[in-house]
Design a protein around this motif. Structure first.
Motif, PDB file in Angstrom:
ATOM      1  N   GLU A 104      11.160  -7.131  13.216  1.00 49.15           N
ATOM      2  CA  GLU A 104      12.426  -7.380  12.537  1.00 49.15           C
ATOM      3  C   GLU A 104      12.760  -6.236  11.578  1.00 49.15           C
ATOM      4  N   VAL A 105      11.749  -5.656  10.971  1.00 50.66           N
ATOM      5  CA  VAL A 105      11.986  -4.578  10.001  1.00 50.66           C
ATOM      6  C   VAL A 105      12.298  -3.257  10.700  1.00 50.66           C
ATOM      7  N   PHE A 106      11.494  -2.913  11.737  1.00 53.48           N
ATOM      8  CA  PHE A 106      11.608  -1.583  12.343  1.00 53.48           C
ATOM      9  C   PHE A 106      12.405  -1.562  13.641  1.00 53.48           C
ATOM     10  N   GLY A 107      12.643  -2.728  14.246  1.00 54.97           N
ATOM     11  CA  GLY A 107      13.489  -2.779  15.438  1.00 54.97           C
ATOM     12  C   GLY A 107      12.773  -2.660  16.759  1.00 54.97           C
ATOM     13  N   SER A 108      11.645  -1.972  16.800  1.00 54.41           N
ATOM     14  CA  SER A 108      10.896  -1.833  18.053  1.00 54.41           C
ATOM     15  C   SER A 108       9.445  -1.515  17.732  1.00 54.41           C
ATOM     16  N   ALA A 109       8.573  -1.778  18.709  1.00 53.17           N
ATOM     17  CA  ALA A 109       7.151  -1.471  18.518  1.00 53.17           C
ATOM     18  C   ALA A 109       6.940   0.034  18.433  1.00 53.17           C
ATOM     19  N   SER A 110       7.711   0.807  19.195  1.00 54.74           N
ATOM     20  CA  SER A 110       7.572   2.272  19.144  1.00 54.74           C
ATOM     21  C   SER A 110       7.856   2.798  17.742  1.00 54.74           C
ATOM     22  N   ALA A 111       8.884   2.235  17.093  1.00 50.13           N
ATOM     23  CA  ALA A 111       9.229   2.674  15.744  1.00 50.13           C
ATOM     24  C   ALA A 111       8.144   2.290  14.741  1.00 50.13           C
ATOM     25  N   ILE A 112       7.469   1.177  14.980  1.00 49.24           N
ATOM     26  CA  ILE A 112       6.387   0.755  14.077  1.00 49.24           C
ATOM     27  C   ILE A 112       5.257   1.779  14.102  1.00 49.24           C
ATOM     28  N   PHE A 113       4.846   2.183  15.322  1.00 47.38           N
ATOM     29  CA  PHE A 113       3.729   3.121  15.435  1.00 47.38           C
ATOM     30  C   PHE A 113       4.134   4.542  15.052  1.00 47.38           C
ATOM     31  N   ALA A 114       5.440   4.815  15.010  1.00 52.12           N
ATOM     32  CA  ALA A 114       5.903   6.148  14.596  1.00 52.12           C
ATOM     33  C   ALA A 114       6.089   6.247  13.092  1.00 52.12           C
ATOM     34  N   ALA A 115       6.006   5.119  12.391  1.00 53.83           N
ATOM     35  CA  ALA A 115       6.221   5.110  10.946  1.00 53.83           C
ATOM     36  C   ALA A 115       5.004   5.667  10.212  1.00 53.83           C
ATOM     37  N   SER A 116       5.238   6.033   8.971  1.00 56.51           N
ATOM     38  CA  SER A 116       4.135   6.493   8.112  1.00 56.51           C
ATOM     39  C   SER A 116       3.535   5.305   7.373  1.00 56.51           C
ATOM     40  N   VAL A 117       2.390   5.546   6.759  1.00 55.26           N
ATOM     41  CA  VAL A 117       1.776   4.490   5.948  1.00 55.26           C
ATOM     42  C   VAL A 117       2.733   4.057   4.848  1.00 55.26           C
ATOM     43  N   GLU A 118       3.392   5.032   4.235  1.00 58.18           N
ATOM     44  CA  GLU A 118       4.318   4.695   3.150  1.00 58.18           C
ATOM     45  C   GLU A 118       5.472   3.829   3.655  1.00 58.18           C
ATOM     46  N   ASP A 119       6.019   4.158   4.828  1.00 58.34           N
ATOM     47  CA  ASP A 119       7.098   3.356   5.401  1.00 58.34           C
ATOM     48  C   ASP A 119       6.651   1.923   5.650  1.00 58.34           C
ATOM     49  N   LEU A 120       5.478   1.795   6.234  1.00 52.87           N
ATOM     50  CA  LEU A 120       4.967   0.464   6.553  1.00 52.87           C
ATOM     51  C   LEU A 120       4.741  -0.363   5.292  1.00 52.87           C
ATOM     52  N   VAL A 121       4.226   0.279   4.267  1.00 55.09           N
ATOM     53  CA  VAL A 121       3.938  -0.443   3.021  1.00 55.09           C
ATOM     54  C   VAL A 121       5.225  -0.800   2.290  1.00 55.09           C
ATOM     55  N   GLU A 122       6.129   0.166   2.189  1.00 54.03           N
ATOM     56  CA  GLU A 122       7.344  -0.052   1.381  1.00 54.03           C
ATOM     57  C   GLU A 122       8.387  -0.899   2.108  1.00 54.03           C
ATOM     58  N   ARG A 123       8.652  -0.601   3.377  1.00 51.76           N
ATOM     59  CA  ARG A 123       9.703  -1.322   4.100  1.00 51.76           C
ATOM     60  C   ARG A 123       9.236  -2.686   4.595  1.00 51.76           C
ATOM     61  N   ALA A 124       8.029  -2.750   5.140  1.00 51.12           N
ATOM     62  CA  ALA A 124       7.529  -4.017   5.674  1.00 51.12           C
ATOM     63  C   ALA A 124       6.713  -4.804   4.648  1.00 51.12           C
ATOM     64  N   GLU A 125       6.398  -4.167   3.544  1.00 49.39           N
ATOM     65  CA  GLU A 125       5.654  -4.821   2.466  1.00 49.39           C
ATOM     66  C   GLU A 125       4.315  -5.387   2.952  1.00 49.39           C
ATOM     67  N   ILE A 126       3.599  -4.566   3.720  1.00 46.47           N
ATOM     68  CA  ILE A 126       2.269  -4.973   4.155  1.00 46.47           C
ATOM     69  C   ILE A 126       1.230  -4.190   3.358  1.00 46.47           C
ATOM     70  N   ARG A 127      -0.017  -4.628   3.420  1.00 45.17           N
ATOM     71  CA  ARG A 127      -1.089  -3.988   2.658  1.00 45.17           C
ATOM     72  C   ARG A 127      -1.367  -2.588   3.206  1.00 45.17           C
ATOM     73  N   PRO A 128      -1.741  -1.645   2.351  1.00 48.63           N
ATOM     74  CA  PRO A 128      -2.047  -0.294   2.834  1.00 48.63           C
ATOM     75  C   PRO A 128      -3.141  -0.264   3.893  1.00 48.63           C
ATOM     76  N   ASP A 129      -4.180  -1.106   3.737  1.00 45.52           N
ATOM     77  CA  ASP A 129      -5.259  -1.089   4.736  1.00 45.52           C
ATOM     78  C   ASP A 129      -4.754  -1.548   6.093  1.00 45.52           C
ATOM     79  N   LEU A 130      -3.814  -2.511   6.119  1.00 45.76           N
ATOM     80  CA  LEU A 130      -3.252  -2.979   7.382  1.00 45.76           C
ATOM     81  C   LEU A 130      -2.345  -1.903   7.994  1.00 45.76           C
ATOM     82  N   ALA A 131      -1.616  -1.181   7.146  1.00 36.61           N
ATOM     83  CA  ALA A 131      -0.778  -0.080   7.637  1.00 36.61           C
ATOM     84  C   ALA A 131      -1.640   0.995   8.298  1.00 36.61           C
ATOM     85  N   ARG A 132      -2.767   1.315   7.660  1.00 34.26           N
ATOM     86  CA  ARG A 132      -3.656   2.324   8.246  1.00 34.26           C
ATOM     87  C   ARG A 132      -4.263   1.819   9.554  1.00 34.26           C
TER      88      ARG A 132
END
Length: 366
Positions: free
Chosen positions: A24-52
């Protein structure tokens, strides 16, 4: 479908709800894996360890194995971002991010109706399955019956659809190409041979622990415009399916039974508590789902003439400025009627065909 769609499922720590949130946040699975750790943490509000964990791409080897497994077993993979994904199912807040399908995937996008009930079906329940499906098959082009291939009402609904030459979809709580229960493998083959489909959200590497039945029921509800509970005691999986259907604004319907029959206690309670609309034949279902207002009304049997309204009923009907649904509380406030008077007038308007009751104690002018 891309390998990223499968890899998202296979990534440790994500889970179904986490996958849906990220999509819902990134629109596609490809965009999720193309994101940076910072994007995942800030936009999706997930834990840094999960982003990594996501960016380590640990799910990709398992995803490649899954794609090969599905190719060997003639299983089609449909991601939620694919155009073939059922649009009704996509409306659910907890939709499966990936579906695994054997058979005709187009059946998932027909006029789908869920039909479920108790595993201890009576001859009355089985007869009602046949009666309802036969009546619908005569009048609804593109009909599809959805159920769970379980014992009792579920398999009776599938068999009724097959007998009426109607496609039917079985949503399974196990991985494909397996069939549970094994006793219904013959019915599953008939479903595939007659233009239907077998569906699951479970990939082949899922741990089978017997806890997927309730999750499966939400898919049965989500695939369909409405859900009919044919027979049910006062507890059981079919009542959970009714709850799922109601929570995603699907029309819930129930077949009444004798007050003394245990197998109809649940359906009778749904009707009594206004959690389900009473249906006795195909016409009732068609009108509850408004399928009689379809693209080609000439194919539907005309409704009986509307009886004349009383002056009080006319005044209440005038409080509906448009065809937008109104909650019961709003009608009580604007009409100034006491609950007993309001209920009586609403029943009269509904019987006359002037309004229709919707889930959540809402009423719509026709």
């Amino acid at each position: 479908m891309t390998i990223e769609d499968i890899a998202l499922q296979m990534t440790p720590g994500i889970g179904m709800k986490g996958a849906v949130h990220l999509l819902e946040v990134f629109g596609s699975a490809s965009a999720i894996f193309a994101a940076s750790v910072e994007d995942l943490v800030e936009r999706a509000e997930i834990r840094p360890d999960l982003a990594r964990q996501i960016l380590r791409r640990q799910g990709f080897p398992a995803a490649a194995r899954e794609i090969e497994y599905c190719r060997r077993n003639e299983i089609r993979i449909i991601a939620s971002s694919d155009p073939e994904y059922p649009p009704l199912l996509r409306e659910m807040p907890d939709y499966p991010s990936v579906l695994y399908v054997r058979g005709n995937a187009e059946a998932l996008t027909l006029h789908c109706l869920s039909m479920v009930g108790t595993r201890q079906a009576t001859p009355y329940g089985q007869s009602m399955c046949n009666r309802l499906v036969d009546g619908l098959a005569e009048r609804i082009p593109g009909l599809c019956i959805v159920s769970g291939l379980a014992f009792g009402i579920d398999v009776a609904a599938h068999r009724a659809a097959l007998a009426a030459d109607v496609p039917t979809v079985a949503v399974l709580a196990n991985t494909l190409p397996g069939i549970t229960p094994a006793q219904h493998a013959g019915v599953a083959r008939d479903i595939l041979d007659r233009g239907g489909a077998l569906v699951t959200e479970l990939h082949s590497q899922s741990k089978q622990n017997g806890n997927f039945y309730l999750a499966r029921n939400r898919i049965i509800a989500g695939l369909s415009a409405g859900c009919v509970i044919v027979e049910s005691p006062d507890s059981g999986g079919s009542l959970f399916t009714a709850h799922c259907a109601d929570s995603c604004n699907r029309t819930v319907m129930a077949v009444p039974g004798r007050a003394t029959d245990r197998t109809s206690a649940g359906t009778n309670h749904l009707i009594r508590n206004r959690k389900a609309q009473l249906v006795m034949n195909a016409d009732d279902i068609i009108r509850e789902l408004m399928w009689d207002l379809g693209e080609n009304p000439a194919t539907f049997r005309p409704q009986a003439p509307t009886p004349a309204l009383t002056p009080d009923e006319t005044r209440l009907l005038d409080l509906f400025p448009t065809t937008d649904p109104l909650p019961l509380e709003t009608l009580a406030e604007t009409s100034g009627l006491n609950p007993g008077e309001l209920t009586a007038l609403l029943i009269g308007l509904e019987l006359s065909g002037a309004i229709r009751q919707l889930p959540g104690n809402r009423y719509m002018k026709l």
